[in-house]
Design a protein around this motif. Structure first.
Motif, PDB file in Angstrom:
ATOM      1  N   ASP A  69     -16.221 -48.194 115.995  1.00 21.44           N
ATOM      2  CA  ASP A  69     -17.280 -49.025 116.551  1.00 21.44           C
ATOM      3  C   ASP A  69     -16.680 -50.241 117.250  1.00 21.44           C
ATOM      4  O   ASP A  69     -15.486 -50.537 117.128  1.00 21.44           O
ATOM      5  CB  ASP A  69     -18.258 -49.455 115.461  1.00 21.44           C
ATOM      6  N   SER A  91     -25.800 -54.285 118.375  1.00 19.87           N
ATOM      7  CA  SER A  91     -25.235 -53.465 117.314  1.00 19.87           C
ATOM      8  C   SER A  91     -23.705 -53.528 117.307  1.00 19.87           C
ATOM      9  O   SER A  91     -23.066 -53.114 118.281  1.00 19.87           O
ATOM     10  CB  SER A  91     -25.672 -52.009 117.479  1.00 19.87           C
ATOM     11  N   GLU A  92     -23.131 -54.022 116.211  1.00 23.33           N
ATOM     12  CA  GLU A  92     -21.682 -53.997 116.059  1.00 23.33           C
ATOM     13  C   GLU A  92     -21.174 -52.594 115.752  1.00 23.33           C
ATOM     14  O   GLU A  92     -19.980 -52.334 115.846  1.00 23.33           O
ATOM     15  CB  GLU A  92     -21.250 -54.945 114.944  1.00 23.33           C
ATOM     16  N   ASN A  93     -22.084 -51.700 115.392  1.00 26.03           N
ATOM     17  CA  ASN A  93     -21.697 -50.358 114.971  1.00 26.03           C
ATOM     18  C   ASN A  93     -21.726 -49.336 116.096  1.00 26.03           C
ATOM     19  O   ASN A  93     -21.431 -48.163 115.868  1.00 26.03           O
ATOM     20  CB  ASN A  93     -22.628 -49.885 113.843  1.00 26.03           C
ATOM     21  N   THR A 130     -20.603 -47.094 119.118  1.00 29.44           N
ATOM     22  CA  THR A 130     -19.324 -46.545 119.578  1.00 29.44           C
ATOM     23  C   THR A 130     -19.478 -46.156 121.041  1.00 29.44           C
ATOM     24  O   THR A 130     -20.566 -45.775 121.484  1.00 29.44           O
ATOM     25  CB  THR A 130     -18.896 -45.320 118.764  1.00 29.44           C
TER      26      THR A 130
END
Length: 213
Positions: free
Chosen positions: A171, A207-209, A211
């Protein structure tokens, strides 16, 4: 990737002191974006109107230029009237400032990186670039809470970010942390310590998550 090779901050009269060249951002990072199957390219010295034209159709965007809270400069120094991308509309007669175009949502955009000084900070007039990008539909926006160095270290940080995305399939938060740690390992000298510390002060909105590969 939007790059600039002679920009200056609005309000500064001494052009020589504020010269910038971010073309190595593209040199170091484009091959990794291509390996991740992105139809990426370099846009050199584009105005804010050109940035607006590209953004709605781009999955991953980087803008490497001078910045300040709430704005990033989008013109080279030869442009008679400097243009800026801002978080919110606030017009000054001597500059052309334009916020994100709300008629064109960024729903196709996974990530925008504002590789500019203080690009994560909020200005009372210009707002916040990261917040506005996410509000317009980008999954994530990354900027810096401090001044960042002009030159190789910022370009290398972006290269290491995208290599982490490619090899680790991680991520964006993990990629950013990986890029910072790799800089510390590959540029261990005392002369680099302060600049790497500046680059470690990034912020991600949205969102840090997410990808990108």
């Amino acid at each position: 990737m939007f790059t600039y090779d002679s920009g200056r901050l609005p309000g500064h009269q001494d052009f020589a002191e504020f010269r910038i060249n971010t073309r190595r951002d593209a040199e170091f990072s484009l091959p990794w974006l291509w390996d991740m199957n992105y139809d990426a390219g370099e846009y050199l010295n584009n105005s804010v109107d050109a940035v607006h034209h590209v953004l709605p159709n781009a999955s991953v965007v980087t803008i490497g230029s001078h910045g300040a809270p709430g704005l990033v400069l989008c013109a080279d120094a030869s442009t008679p009237r400097m243009t800026m991308l801002t978080g919110t509309e606030y017009l000054l007669s001597e500059h052309y400032a334009k916020s994100f175009d709300r008629q064109w949502p960024l729903t196709a955009t996974k990530l925008i990186i504002f590789a500019s000084c203080q690009s994560a900070l909020t200005d009372q007039h210009y707002g916040n670039l990261l917040n506005e990008a996410v509000t317009r539909g980008a999954d994530a926006a990354l900027g810096w809470k401090d001044s960042i160095p002009v030159g190789e270290l910022t370009s290398r940080w972006q290269q290491y970010f995208f290599t982490a995305c490619y090899f680790l399939h991680c991520d964006v938060k993990t990629a950013a942390d990986t890029a910072t740690n790799r800089l510390k390992n590959e540029f261990p000298g005392k002369q680099y310590k302060e600049q790497i510390e500046e680059l470690s002060k990034f912020e991600i909105k949205g969102s840090e998550n997410i990808t990108i590969y």
